[in-house]
Design an enzyme around this catalytic site. Structure first.
Site, PDB file in Angstrom:
ATOM      1  N   ASP A   1       0.769  -1.248   0.000  1.00  0.00           N
ATOM      2  CA  ASP A   1       0.000   0.000   0.000  1.00  0.00           C
ATOM      3  C   ASP A   1       0.806   1.307   0.000  1.00  0.00           C
ATOM      4  OD1 ASP A   1      -1.663  -2.120   0.431  1.00  0.00           O
ATOM      5  OD2 ASP A   1      -2.827  -1.179   2.021  1.00  0.00           O
TER       6      ASP A   1
ATOM      7  N   GLU B   1       1.533  -9.443  11.043  1.00  0.00           N
ATOM      8  CA  GLU B   1       1.377  -8.984   9.661  1.00  0.00           C
ATOM      9  C   GLU B   1       2.762  -8.732   9.040  1.00  0.00           C
ATOM     10  OE1 GLU B   1      -0.875  -5.387   9.644  1.00  0.00           O
ATOM     11  OE2 GLU B   1      -1.323  -5.470   7.498  1.00  0.00           O
TER      12      GLU B   1
HETATM   13  C1  GLC Z   1      -2.970  -4.617   3.910  1.00  0.00           C
HETATM   14  C2  GLC Z   1      -1.896  -5.090   2.953  1.00  0.00           C
HETATM   15  C3  GLC Z   1      -2.540  -5.779   1.759  1.00  0.00           C
HETATM   16  C4  GLC Z   1      -3.451  -6.894   2.250  1.00  0.00           C
HETATM   17  C5  GLC Z   1      -4.491  -6.338   3.238  1.00  0.00           C
HETATM   18  C6  GLC Z   1      -5.334  -7.412   3.898  1.00  0.00           C
HETATM   19  O1  GLC Z   1      -3.718  -3.613   3.363  1.00  0.00           O
HETATM   20  O2  GLC Z   1      -1.100  -4.025   2.530  1.00  0.00           O
HETATM   21  O3  GLC Z   1      -1.576  -6.282   0.890  1.00  0.00           O
HETATM   22  O4  GLC Z   1      -4.076  -7.521   1.192  1.00  0.00           O
HETATM   23  O5  GLC Z   1      -3.825  -5.653   4.261  1.00  0.00           O
HETATM   24  O6  GLC Z   1      -4.524  -8.279   4.607  1.00  0.00           O
END
Ligand code: GLC
Length: 467
Positions: A196, A438
């Site tokens: 992102d 994450e």
């Molecule tokens: C965050 C990450 C993205 C992922 C999402 C859901 O936004 O940057 O890549 O798909 O989370 O986990």
């Protein structure tokens, strides 16, 4: 301020006591405990037909998350892995797009569905609320990986089931996102690449896209106040995420897409933000190869227009190579200038598999270099020497297990098996030390972001199997 924004990321938190306390680091796991701990997370995040990326922060179904999750789940329960992928089909748009998010339909999530209002597009699926943008095309890879677990007759049946979705999706990518038929797909929002706040996108955002009202917020330092009310700050420290000015700008871009009812012709007509993204196109090259594999097993022809378009992408990727700095970059679709901001995307051509062995060697040197991609807990999402590098800041420094997985796969393909094994080891060490967050601090290996993250758990299972 605009009401859409307050409705989404900036939801007012009435009780400020709710702001998050810094969690302590978990007790390290022994290597033998990893698989069981990962399995537990996939069980806890299971909500029937798909797996939530994170119970606290991401309750909906995300496209590339489900693909990575299925790649791990196939070792535990093939039927569940299949369901993880077939449930993505319900979100497919009539034009073939697979959206990055399929929303849950409980009342509670009304505001999130409303933020996108996918139903305003005639292309949106019936009775399913989704976002209006996509994410990297990992589906063909996930379908093949799940297929590897099936005997040939069942594999054929599985491929046959997924074939229409895959063909429609790949056709959509070329029809809508490669309007000049050059071979590279363009993206219209950084959420589409899934990295992102990666520097190439954020630098473009700062250069071209901060509307007047956001500049005013910045000048008056109102972002400091808005920070207090950010919803993501309830589960993750705010300094690990986008800064507030960037969040506002990204919601502003999203709102413009919505205003055009996600019609790509209208969007591109006045677009300020269209990037031929390196990571997305590398994944596309590999997805095309997987699609060919599926077509062979099925003895089905790929439609000729699509087949022709697919052939160009590998060749065209070479135009993203910069001989001066010896690396690949994303490219601005409108100016055709390379966006020379180094990021983890530089290593993704290994996963694409279409580059020469000589080029692959150059990328491996970058991976070995501790000032670039080789700190103690690789692979950082931005090279350590970059001015953007911050070890705790989302896609601007932390290591992520999904990008490690893609790089490990690419290293193996090019015959760098020692590098692949070493990266597998450090990835598993990082998880053993800090659990399944994450993302991770690439210097200390500490956990960051949301906890009990599905793809961290699923890909750990896959890495353990491949060791
Ligand atoms: C965050 C990450 C993205 C992922 C999402 C859901 O936004 O940057 O890549 O798909 O989370 O986990």
């Amino acid at each position: 301020m605009d009401e859409d924004k307050t409705a989404d990321e900036l939801e007012i938190v009435e009780d400020k006591q709710e702001t998050r306390k810094e969690p302590s680091q978990p007790k390290p796991l022994a290597p033998s405990e990893l698989a069981e701990a990962a399995e537990k997370i996939l069980k806890e995040n299971n909500c029937g037909n798909y797996t939530m990326p994170s119970r606290e922060l991401y309750p909906h179904q995300w496209l590339w998350d489900s693909c990575f999750t299925a790649i791990g789940l196939r070792h535990l329960d093939v039927e569940r892995a299949k369901m993880e992928l077939t449930s993505l089909c319900r979100g497919q748009w009539h034009n073939g797009m697979l959206p990055n998010i399929i929303f849950r339909d409980e009342n509670h999530y009304r505001r999130e569905r409303e933020a996108w209002r996918s139903w305003i597009s005639p292309n949106s699926p019936d009775n399913v609320a989704t976002s209006g943008i996509t994410q990297p095309p990992m589906l063909a890879e996930a379908v093949v990986r799940v297929g590897e677990k099936l005997a040939l007759p069942e594999r054929r049946g599985w491929y046959k089931l997924m074939w229409p979705t895959l063909i429609a999706h790949h056709s959509w990518i070329y029809n809508e996102r490669d309007p000049h038929q050059e071979g590279l797909a363009l993206l219209i929002h950084p959420w589409e690449v899934g990295l992102d706040n990666t520097p190439p996108w954020i630098s473009e955002l700062h250069q071209h896209l901060l509307p007047g009202w956001i500049r005013l917020v910045q000048k008056l330092r109102l972002d400091i106040i808005i920070n207090l009310f950010r919803r993501d700050g309830r589960s993750v420290p705010i300094d690990e995420r986008f800064n507030t000015i960037e969040v506002l700008a990204l919601y502003d871009v999203q709102r413009r897409l919505k205003r055009k009812a996600y019609d790509i012709d209208k969007i591109l007509d006045h677009s300020l933000f269209a990037i031929e993204d390196l990571t997305f196109n590398c994944i596309l090259i590999r997805a095309n190869e997987n699609l060919r594999k599926i077509s062979k097993t099925l003895r089905e022809q790929i439609p000729s227009d699509l087949d022709k378009a697919m052939r160009k992408t590998g060749e065209e990727l070479e135009k993203l190579w910069d001989p001066y700095s010896n690396q690949y970059y994303s490219r601005d679709f409108i100016t055709h200038n390379l966006i020379k901001e180094p990021s983890i995307a530089a290593l993704m051509p290994l996963y694409a598999g279409s580059i020469s062995k000589e080029r692959a060697e150059i990328l491996v040197r970058m991976l070995e270099n501790e000032n670039q991609f080789g700190p103690a807990y690789p692979v950082p999402s931005v090279p350590v020497s970059s001015p953007w590098f911050n070890p705790r800041h989302y896609w601007q420094g932390p290591a992520w297990v999904n990008t490690n997985w893609l790089i490990i796969d690419g290293l193996k393909r090019y015959g760098f098996s020692e590098h692949a094994d070493a990266l597998t080891e450090t990835t598993l060490e990082m998880v053993a030390k800090s659990g399944f967050p994450e993302y991770f601090d690439p210097i200390t290996g500490e956990r960051l972001g949301a906890h009990d993250f599905a793809w961290t758990a699923a890909l750990t299972i896959d890495l353990l199997q491949n060791k």
